[in-house]
Write an enzyme that holds these catalytic residues in place. Structure first.
Site, PDB file in Angstrom:
ATOM      1  N   ALA A  27      -6.606  -1.291   7.806  1.00 46.05           N
ATOM      2  CA  ALA A  27      -5.200  -1.210   7.401  1.00 46.05           C
ATOM      3  C   ALA A  27      -4.549   0.132   7.741  1.00 46.05           C
ATOM      4  O   ALA A  27      -3.334   0.189   7.940  1.00 46.05           O
ATOM      5  CB  ALA A  27      -5.102  -1.477   5.895  1.00 46.05           C
ATOM      6  N   PHE A  38      -4.658  -0.904   1.559  1.00 41.99           N
ATOM      7  CA  PHE A  38      -5.113  -1.459   0.281  1.00 41.99           C
ATOM      8  C   PHE A  38      -5.568  -0.378  -0.687  1.00 41.99           C
ATOM      9  O   PHE A  38      -5.203  -0.378  -1.865  1.00 41.99           O
ATOM     10  CB  PHE A  38      -6.265  -2.459   0.511  1.00 41.99           C
ATOM     11  CG  PHE A  38      -5.830  -3.644   1.315  1.00 41.99           C
ATOM     12  CD1 PHE A  38      -5.225  -4.721   0.692  1.00 41.99           C
ATOM     13  CD2 PHE A  38      -5.968  -3.668   2.686  1.00 41.99           C
ATOM     14  CE1 PHE A  38      -4.774  -5.808   1.420  1.00 41.99           C
ATOM     15  CE2 PHE A  38      -5.531  -4.747   3.437  1.00 41.99           C
ATOM     16  CZ  PHE A  38      -4.942  -5.821   2.805  1.00 41.99           C
ATOM     17  N   HIS A 125     -10.591 -11.230   9.766  1.00 39.55           N
ATOM     18  CA  HIS A 125     -10.032 -11.767   8.514  1.00 39.55           C
ATOM     19  C   HIS A 125      -8.894 -12.757   8.778  1.00 39.55           C
ATOM     20  O   HIS A 125      -8.059 -12.994   7.912  1.00 39.55           O
ATOM     21  CB  HIS A 125      -9.552 -10.628   7.606  1.00 39.55           C
ATOM     22  CG  HIS A 125     -10.693  -9.795   7.065  1.00 39.55           C
ATOM     23  ND1 HIS A 125     -10.535  -8.537   6.539  1.00 39.55           N
ATOM     24  CD2 HIS A 125     -12.025 -10.074   6.969  1.00 39.55           C
ATOM     25  CE1 HIS A 125     -11.714  -8.064   6.144  1.00 39.55           C
ATOM     26  NE2 HIS A 125     -12.637  -8.973   6.399  1.00 39.55           N
TER      27      HIS A 125
END
Ligand code: OAD
Length: 256
Positions: A27, A38, A125
């Site tokens: 991220a 996150f 993911h």
């Protein structure tokens, strides 16, 4: 124990020598585009919701109360409409055009690597580009599911009325492309781990499969649970875009 350095010149030298570079991104590569991470200081998991934010991507909780995920997801899709790739994404696309970078495993679902021009991207993911009904399996393309998500609190299947779920991997579900991800790591003589706290397995286990050199660029904490610190050749604790801009003053790749 391997010697650790922090010099960008050491990274330049490793990149010059490498024949087969792989990337594991997280991220942190997209925060400067405006997508929060996150676990960073302003991360999604630090927010105060009425429910533990770590349950946003929990499959059991989704099945119980999908509206919690969709509250977050509408915000994410709205942000996605406005963002563009960062310098880091564009540098990596240039490194692939240059022939060195063989592939990116990304934990991100924002498709910014592809938007920057990277061709070989494995979304471990999953992504938001397709969705399906959890009851009958009917598929929905991005445009259709986007409209439904914006129009309804929880989008439901036109055929059977079941709940629709984007093809994002939730906790409790199997990751995607695992064999290809492992194979990329095995073949790499240099791995760049970028913007990830290396907290979530099996993605976080992948770097340990690389037999070559490993550079980790991440602002802040990186978990030692899956990648032993002595396997890291160079650890840069700093901003990714600044790091790649500095690197490119030496490498002079054509960034588009
Ligand atoms: P994390 O939020 O755990 O880690 C991102 C890291 O990037 C943090 O350590 C940040 O400090 C760092 N960072 C942020 N901006 C940066 C910048 N500009 N330059 C350098 N570093 C920066 O995100 P991931 O490791 O990607 O899974 O998280 C893994 C998985 O956890 C996600 O894919 C998601 C989440 O639960 C699922 O949803 C299944």
């Amino acid at each position: 124990m391997k010697k650790q350095g922090t010099s960008v010149m050491n990274c330049v030298n490793l990149l010059r020598e490498a024949q087969s570079v792989a990337v594991l991104s997280g991220a942190g590569v997209s925060t400067s585009a405006g997508i929060p991470d996150f676990r960073g200081p302003n991360g999604i998991y630090r927010r105060q919701y009425d429910v533990d934010p770590e349950r946003i991507f929990d499959i059991d909780f989704f099945l119980e109360a999908p509206s919690f995920f969709y509250r977050f997801h509408r915000e994410f899709l709205t942000a996605l409409e406005k963002i563009t790739p960062t310098y880091t994404h564009r540098f990596l696309a240039a490194l692939e055009r240059d022939g060195k970078l063989k592939g990116i495993v990304t934990q991100n679902i924002d498709a910014l690597h592809q938007q920057a021009g990277s061709q070989s991207v494995l979304e471990i993911h999953g992504g938001v580009w397709s969705s399906r009904c959890i009851s009958c399996g009917q598929s929905y393309d991005y445009k259709t599911s986007y409209k439904m998500t914006m129009a309804e609190e929880v989008p439901h299947c036109c055929g059977c009325g079941g709940v629709i779920k984007p093809n994002i991997v939730f906790f409790g579900e199997a990751v995607m492309h695992l064999n290809e991800c492992q194979s990329l790591m095995h073949k790499a003589d240099l791995l760049l781990v970028l913007g990830s706290s290396l907290t979530v397995a099996p993605a976080a286990i992948l770097p340990s499969l690389c037999k070559g050199s490993i550079i980790v660029v991440n602002k802040g904490y990186v978990s030692p649970a899956y990648l032993a610190p002595d396997r890291i050749d160079i650890r840069i604790d700093g901003d990714l875009d600044e790091f790649f801009q500095e690197l490119n003053t030496e490498l002079q790749l054509g960034i588009q």
